[in-house]
Scaffold this active site. Structure first.
Site, short mmCIF file in Angstrom:
data_model
loop_
_atom_site.label_atom_id
_atom_site.label_comp_id
_atom_site.label_asym_id
_atom_site.label_seq_id
_atom_site.Cartn_x
_atom_site.Cartn_y
_atom_site.Cartn_z
CE LYS A 83 -4.30 -0.24 2.25
NZ LYS A 83 -5.12 0.10 3.75
C1 E4P Z 1 -8.65 0.50 3.87
O1 E4P Z 1 -7.63 -0.20 3.37
C2 E4P Z 1 -8.15 1.22 4.89
O2 E4P Z 1 -7.62 0.41 5.72
C3 E4P Z 1 -9.55 1.31 5.76
O3 E4P Z 1 -10.89 0.95 5.00
C4 E4P Z 1 -9.81 2.80 6.29
O4 E4P Z 1 -11.03 2.79 6.91
P1 E4P Z 1 -11.39 3.92 8.11
O5 E4P Z 1 -11.73 5.42 7.38
O6 E4P Z 1 -12.33 3.28 8.96
O7 E4P Z 1 -9.98 4.02 9.02
#
Ligand code: E4P
Length: 214
Positions: A83
């Protein structure tokens, strides 16, 4: 539509896996920080468990360092997807990851133009954060629709990973729009199946059954 679990917790991943709905996992530094295990070891164990795509995020902010971390993370398992933040430096790192065949998930996407940019370079996944846009009163699903249209117009291979989903309706809306993947917190997996009429119906069936058995 594929379902990924948005967690770095091994017990939660096991629970979702036992429901038969788990295609992959996404993590981020905030989720990993909650676990008391070495980062690389944790990602290795998640990969073992899932046997599917597992996103692990870099923490560097400069392209050269991101690339070093991306190489380290991708060497943990063939299932690792690196990522990268959708910043200028993240894009520079993406170019080099694509060259080296490292799978990528471009994160923190909040507008269609960011998604267009990362698809042009060849990201494996793009992660529009829908819930966080909802949280500030912006039209998250309009962004998702726009990304789907752009990707279809140009036949991009990048998969749309609907992220930051807060509730079952988000999943349905993302599926209607045609997101390739939805990543869900474990609690949302549980909520997906809950309906009061299901519980009431089951209760009645069992009561009638018991009565008939005497
Ligand atoms: C995705 O890869 C992220 O880790 C995640 O969906 C972030 O979600 P949040 O906005 O609930 O922290």
């Amino acid at each position: 539509m594929k379902f990924f679990a948005d967690t770095a917790n091994l017990d939660e991943i096991r629970r979702v896996k036992s429901m038969g709905l788990l295609d992959g996992v996404t993590t981020n530094p905030s989720l990993v920080a909650k676990e008391s295990m070495d980062f690389h070891k944790l990602i290795g164990e998640i990969c073992e468990l899932v046997q599917g795509p597992v996103s692990a995020e870099v923490t560097a902010t400069e392209a050269d360092k991101m690339l070093l971390q991306a190489r380290e993370l991708s060497s943990i398992s063939e299932h690792v997807v690196v990522k990268l933040p959708t910043t200028t430096e993240g894009l520079k790192a993406l170019v080099r990851c694509v060259d080296e065949g490292i799978k990528t998930n471009m994160t923190l996407v909040f507008q269609p133009i960011q998604a267009l940019a990362v698809a042009k370079i060849g990201a494996t996944y793009v992660s529009p954060f829908l819930g966080r846009l909802d949280d500030i009163g912006q039209e998250a699903m309009a962004m998702l629709t726009s990304i789907r249209t752009i990707y279809d117009n140009y036949d991009f291979d990048t998969q749309i990973l609907a992220a930051s989903l807060r509730h079952p309706l988000h999943i349905v809306q993302a599926a209607e729009i045609g997101a390739d993947v939805a990543t869900l917190p474990p609690a949302v997996f549980e909520k997906m199946l809950a309906h009061p009429l299901t519980d009431i119906g089951l209760e009645r069936f069992l009561a009638d059954w018991k009565k008939a058995q005497g």
